[in-house]
Design a protein around this motif. Structure first.
Motif, PDB file in Angstrom:
ATOM      1  N   ASP A  47     -67.739  21.893  28.742  1.00 38.29           N
ATOM      2  CA  ASP A  47     -67.378  22.075  30.154  1.00 38.29           C
ATOM      3  C   ASP A  47     -66.156  21.249  30.572  1.00 38.29           C
ATOM      4  O   ASP A  47     -66.091  20.738  31.684  1.00 38.29           O
ATOM      5  CB  ASP A  47     -68.576  21.802  31.058  1.00 38.29           C
ATOM      6  CG  ASP A  47     -69.108  20.389  30.928  1.00 38.29           C
ATOM      7  OD1 ASP A  47     -68.740  19.703  29.962  1.00 38.29           O
ATOM      8  OD2 ASP A  47     -69.886  19.975  31.805  1.00 38.29           O
ATOM      9  N   TYR A  50     -64.560  22.574  33.743  1.00 35.34           N
ATOM     10  CA  TYR A  50     -65.375  22.222  34.909  1.00 35.34           C
ATOM     11  C   TYR A  50     -65.107  20.774  35.339  1.00 35.34           C
ATOM     12  O   TYR A  50     -64.972  20.479  36.516  1.00 35.34           O
ATOM     13  CB  TYR A  50     -66.858  22.425  34.590  1.00 35.34           C
ATOM     14  CG  TYR A  50     -67.764  21.956  35.693  1.00 35.34           C
ATOM     15  CD1 TYR A  50     -67.917  22.701  36.853  1.00 35.34           C
ATOM     16  CD2 TYR A  50     -68.467  20.760  35.575  1.00 35.34           C
ATOM     17  CE1 TYR A  50     -68.735  22.273  37.872  1.00 35.34           C
ATOM     18  CE2 TYR A  50     -69.294  20.320  36.589  1.00 35.34           C
ATOM     19  CZ  TYR A  50     -69.429  21.079  37.737  1.00 35.34           C
ATOM     20  OH  TYR A  50     -70.239  20.643  38.748  1.00 35.34           O
ATOM     21  N   LYS A  51     -65.001  19.870  34.395  1.00 35.49           N
ATOM     22  CA  LYS A  51     -64.723  18.460  34.699  1.00 35.49           C
ATOM     23  C   LYS A  51     -63.365  18.293  35.375  1.00 35.49           C
ATOM     24  O   LYS A  51     -63.171  17.395  36.181  1.00 35.49           O
ATOM     25  CB  LYS A  51     -64.766  17.609  33.423  1.00 35.49           C
ATOM     26  CG  LYS A  51     -66.108  17.547  32.762  1.00 35.49           C
ATOM     27  CD  LYS A  51     -66.989  16.565  33.450  1.00 35.49           C
ATOM     28  CE  LYS A  51     -68.267  16.404  32.647  1.00 35.49           C
ATOM     29  NZ  LYS A  51     -69.026  15.269  33.065  1.00 35.49           N
ATOM     30  N   GLU A  53     -62.099  20.163  37.568  1.00 33.72           N
ATOM     31  CA  GLU A  53     -62.175  20.573  38.963  1.00 33.72           C
ATOM     32  C   GLU A  53     -62.044  19.369  39.898  1.00 33.72           C
ATOM     33  O   GLU A  53     -61.540  19.485  41.004  1.00 33.72           O
ATOM     34  CB  GLU A  53     -63.496  21.300  39.247  1.00 33.72           C
ATOM     35  CG  GLU A  53     -63.645  22.618  38.524  1.00 33.72           C
ATOM     36  CD  GLU A  53     -62.716  23.680  39.055  1.00 33.72           C
ATOM     37  OE1 GLU A  53     -62.507  23.737  40.279  1.00 33.72           O
ATOM     38  OE2 GLU A  53     -62.194  24.449  38.237  1.00 33.72           O
TER      39      GLU A  53
END
Length: 67
Positions: A47, A50-51, A53
């Motif tokens: 992810d 995602y991190k 973001e």
């Protein structure tokens, strides 16, 4: 301190979700910050995106994702 030079930092990442937040924070918190940070996500299956973001508000961070 504002960077008087044009410095670009390139951070390659392969499944680096556990380290990417600390890495970018360390770069941003240097005495002289870079003009641009490019994160190259090279086929990660974790992810990492995602991190990243968390840093969307930072205009100087560019993400390049390669499958």
């Amino acid at each position: 301190m504002t960077n008087p030079f044009n410095v670009t930092i390139i951070i390659p990442s392969y499944n680096g979700a556990s380290r990417i937040t600390n890495t970018i924070s360390a770069v941003i918190n240097q005495t002289i910050t870079p003009s641009e940070i490019i994160v190259v996500i090279d086929g990660s299956v974790d992810d990492t995106e995602y991190k990243l973001e968390t840093f969307k508000k930072e205009e100087k961070i560019v993400t390049i994702s390669h499958p």
